[in-house]
Design a protein around this motif. Structure first.
Motif, PDB file in Angstrom:
ATOM      1  N   CYS A 126      43.220  40.444  42.866  1.00 52.67           N
ATOM      2  CA  CYS A 126      42.465  39.612  43.813  1.00 52.67           C
ATOM      3  C   CYS A 126      43.062  39.760  45.209  1.00 52.67           C
ATOM      4  O   CYS A 126      44.259  39.583  45.403  1.00 52.67           O
ATOM      5  CB  CYS A 126      42.507  38.162  43.375  1.00 52.67           C
ATOM      6  N   CYS A 129      44.277  35.811  46.183  1.00 48.42           N
ATOM      7  CA  CYS A 129      45.440  35.124  45.620  1.00 48.42           C
ATOM      8  C   CYS A 129      46.382  36.037  44.841  1.00 48.42           C
ATOM      9  O   CYS A 129      47.415  35.582  44.364  1.00 48.42           O
ATOM     10  CB  CYS A 129      44.980  33.967  44.725  1.00 48.42           C
ATOM     11  N   CYS A 146      37.278  37.007  41.585  1.00 52.98           N
ATOM     12  CA  CYS A 146      38.418  36.319  40.987  1.00 52.98           C
ATOM     13  C   CYS A 146      38.010  34.993  40.354  1.00 52.98           C
ATOM     14  O   CYS A 146      37.330  34.180  40.984  1.00 52.98           O
ATOM     15  CB  CYS A 146      39.482  36.086  42.051  1.00 52.98           C
ATOM     16  N   ARG A 148      40.015  32.590  39.662  1.00 46.31           N
ATOM     17  CA  ARG A 148      40.813  31.493  40.223  1.00 46.31           C
ATOM     18  C   ARG A 148      40.313  31.039  41.586  1.00 46.31           C
ATOM     19  O   ARG A 148      40.269  29.857  41.866  1.00 46.31           O
ATOM     20  CB  ARG A 148      42.271  31.951  40.436  1.00 46.31           C
ATOM     21  N   CYS A 149      40.002  32.008  42.468  1.00 52.11           N
ATOM     22  CA  CYS A 149      39.731  31.611  43.860  1.00 52.11           C
ATOM     23  C   CYS A 149      38.435  32.194  44.412  1.00 52.11           C
ATOM     24  O   CYS A 149      38.092  31.949  45.569  1.00 52.11           O
ATOM     25  CB  CYS A 149      40.902  31.993  44.756  1.00 52.11           C
ATOM     26  N   GLY A 151      37.915  35.199  45.191  1.00 50.42           N
ATOM     27  CA  GLY A 151      38.207  36.356  46.049  1.00 50.42           C
ATOM     28  C   GLY A 151      37.686  37.658  45.445  1.00 50.42           C
ATOM     29  O   GLY A 151      37.296  37.712  44.275  1.00 50.42           O
TER      30      GLY A 151
HETATM   31 ZN    ZN Z   1      42.049  35.032  43.493  1.00 54.13          ZN
END
Ligand code: ZN
Ligand code: AP5
Ligand code: MG
Length: 210
Positions: A126, A129, A146, A148-149, A151
Motif C-alpha cells: 500500500c 500505509c 488497501c 486498511r486505508c 490506498g
Molecule cells: Zn493502506
C-alpha cells in the motif's frame, strides 16, 4: 513487550508485524517503510537512501540507526514496539544496545530462498500505509486497493528478480549473523515460516505467549 523480527527479505516480517500490532496494540516499526515514506516525500533522508534501496543494498548503518533512535523516543513506543527490518547488521544491534533499549524477544522467521522469489514477485504494497499483500497468498478484498486505508497497491521497485537475488545475498552476508548474536542472549525464537500466512501467525502468537 519489545520485539525484533528477523528474517530474509520476503520471509513475512511485515505481514507478521501487522498481526502482532493488532493483537498487542504496540506499534510496528519498519525501517524499510520509513525510508520509502521519506523517498516519496523527497526528504533529505530519502535522497540519501534512494540509490542503496533501489539496488537492494543496505542503507549505511549511521543513517538507519539515527532513524530508529528518533522513532523509539516517541510516546507510542513506551509500552512496547515491534522492530521489522532493524537491526540488520551486527553494528546496528550493538547500537540498539548502546541506546539502552531492552529487547524481550527476537523472532526469526525462516523461509527457504526458493520460496522468496515467488513471494516477492507477487507482493503488492500500500502506497498509503505500507501494508503488504500478495496477489495469490494474501489478496486484498478489492483489487489494488488497501483493506486498511483504501490506498493504492503498487509493486515495490526492489522486487525485481535481479534485485531480489542481491537482497538475499546481502541478507546471508550481513543479517544472518544476527541469529547467532541473539541466540547467545537466549532471546531468539526460530519460527518455521509456513506456506500459509495464518499458520505462520499462529506460530508467532504462540511464541509470544511462551
Ligand atoms: Zn493502506
Ligand atoms: P525492507 O522494506 O525491510 O525489506 P526486506 O527486509 O527486504 O523485507 P521485505 O519487506 O521484502 O519482506 P518481509 O519479510 O517484510 O515480507 P512481507 O511480509 O512483505 O527494506 C527495504 C530496503 O530498505 C533494504 O533493502 C535497505 O535498502 C533498506 N533498509 C531497511 N532497513 C534497513 C536497515 N536496518 N539497515 C540498512 N538498510 C535498511 O511478505 C512478502 C510477501 O509474501 C507478501 O506479498 C506477503 O503477502 C507474502 N507472504 C507473507 N507471509 C506469507 C506466507 N506465510 N505464505 C505465503 N505468502 C506469504
Ligand atoms: Mg517488509
Amino acid at each position: 513487550m519489545n520485539l525484533i523480527l528477523l528474517g530474509a527479505p520476503g520471509a513475512g516480517k511485515g505481514t507478521q508485524a501487522e498481526v502482532i500490532c493488532d493483537k498487542l496494540k504496540i506499534p510496528a516499526i519498519s525501517t524499510g517503510n520509513i525510508i520509502r515514506e521519506a523517498l516519496k516525500n523527497g526528504t533529505e533522508l530519502g535522497q540519501k537512501a534512494k540509490s542503496y534501496m533501489d539496488a537492494g543494498a543496505l542503507v549505511p548503518d549511521e543513517v538507519v540507526i539515527a532513524i530508529i533512535q528518533e522513532r523509539l523516543a516517541q510516546e507510542d513506543c513506551k509500552n512496547g514496539f515491534i522492530l521489522d527490518g532493524f537491526p540488520r547488521t551486527v553494528p546496528q544491534a550493538e547500537a540498539l544496545e548502546a541506546m539502552g533499549i531492552v529487547i524481550h524477544k527476537v523472532l526469526d522467521i525462516e523461509v527457504p530462498d526458493e520460496t522468496i522469489q515467488k513471494r516477492l514477485s507477487g507482493r503488492r504494497v500500500c502506497e498509503g500505509c505500507g501494508a503488504s499483500y500478495h496477489v495469490e497468498f494474501k489478496p486484498s478484498a478489492k483489487e489494488n486497493v488497501c483493506d486498511r486505508c483504501g490506498g493504492k497497491l503498487v509493486i515495490r521497485k526492489d522486487d525485481q528478480p535481479e534485485t531480489i537475488r542481491e537482497r538475499l545475498k546481502i541478507y546471508h552476508e550481513s543479517t544472518e549473523p544476527l541469529c547467532d548474536y541473539y541466540k547467545k542472549t537466549g532471546k531468539l525464537v526460530v519460527i518455521n515460516g509456513q506456506e500459509d500466512v495464518a499458520d505462520t501467525s499462529a506460530l508467532v502468537l504462540k511464541a509470544l505467549e511462551a
